[in-house]
Design a protein around this motif. Sequence first.
Motif, mmCIF file in Angstrom:
data_model
loop_
_atom_site.group_PDB
_atom_site.id
_atom_site.type_symbol
_atom_site.label_atom_id
_atom_site.label_comp_id
_atom_site.label_asym_id
_atom_site.label_seq_id
_atom_site.Cartn_x
_atom_site.Cartn_y
_atom_site.Cartn_z
ATOM 1 N N CYS A 138 1.065 -1.500 0.029
ATOM 2 C CA CYS A 138 -0.003 0.122 -0.041
ATOM 3 C C CYS A 138 0.762 1.213 0.054
ATOM 4 O O CYS A 138 0.361 2.381 -0.668
ATOM 5 C CB CYS A 138 -0.958 -0.024 1.163
ATOM 6 N N CYS A 140 1.704 3.590 -3.267
ATOM 7 C CA CYS A 140 0.671 4.559 -3.619
ATOM 8 C C CYS A 140 0.362 5.659 -2.374
ATOM 9 O O CYS A 140 0.067 6.696 -2.665
ATOM 10 C CB CYS A 140 -0.649 4.113 -4.120
ATOM 11 N N HIS A 141 0.174 5.098 -1.288
ATOM 12 C CA HIS A 141 -0.686 5.835 -0.200
ATOM 13 C C HIS A 141 0.447 6.499 0.761
ATOM 14 O O HIS A 141 0.015 7.139 1.583
ATOM 15 C CB HIS A 141 -1.590 4.961 0.647
ATOM 16 N N ASN A 175 -3.287 10.097 -4.148
ATOM 17 C CA ASN A 175 -3.997 8.943 -3.466
ATOM 18 C C ASN A 175 -4.088 9.193 -1.880
ATOM 19 O O ASN A 175 -3.596 9.903 -1.332
ATOM 20 C CB ASN A 175 -2.467 7.934 -3.389
ATOM 21 N N GLN A 182 -11.121 0.599 -6.161
ATOM 22 C CA GLN A 182 -11.514 1.572 -6.154
ATOM 23 C C GLN A 182 -11.361 2.731 -7.203
ATOM 24 O O GLN A 182 -10.160 3.156 -6.975
ATOM 25 C CB GLN A 182 -12.074 2.094 -4.841
ATOM 26 N N MET A 236 -7.456 2.744 -8.015
ATOM 27 C CA MET A 236 -6.928 1.762 -7.181
ATOM 28 C C MET A 236 -7.399 0.392 -7.736
ATOM 29 O O MET A 236 -8.370 0.190 -7.631
ATOM 30 C CB MET A 236 -7.174 1.862 -5.717
#
Length: 124
Positions: free
Chosen positions: A64, A67-68, A78, A99, A102
Amino acid sequence: MRGRPLIPFAVIAIVGLLLITVLSFVGLNQRDAMQEDEDGNGGEEVTEFDDPVAAGEEMAQQSCIGCHGGDLSGAGSNPDLTNLDLTHDEVVDVILNGQGAMPSMTDNEVEADAIAQYIMTLNE
Ligand code: HEC
């Protein structure tokens, strides 16, 4: 003189039988090892974690942060995952199905559940 050639044949036969016996035991052991792999944690299918939050953190660090952001508080477009307005089940849904931009991150519900449990600890 007539009986003599039988002795080498007998030796070959015994050695052959021994080989067959030994090899079939090796095969059985390998089969057991392969089955253990399928059932145990070494295989693909994870059925449960002893510590889902710790396992979820580890997976989030792998899957994760790209991107985050390194602390999951968002990077670029993001979103921040430490200030979510989502339930645990909604986070599981995003991890499983993706989503917007993502993509789906896994189709393993146990992994998704563990990651979501960890994400929820960031939102307390
Ligand atoms: C390829 C980049 C990428 C990766 C990898 C990624 N995400 Fe996302 N994530 C996004 C983007 C972009 C959005 C915004 C999607 C939208 O709503 O348009 C998002 C949205 C989310 C949301 C919804 C936030 C909200 O408020 O609606 C959650 C929850 C989430 N990500 C969790 C995760 C978790 C957990 C992982 C690791 C398993 C992960 N993401 C990995 C790009 C990524």
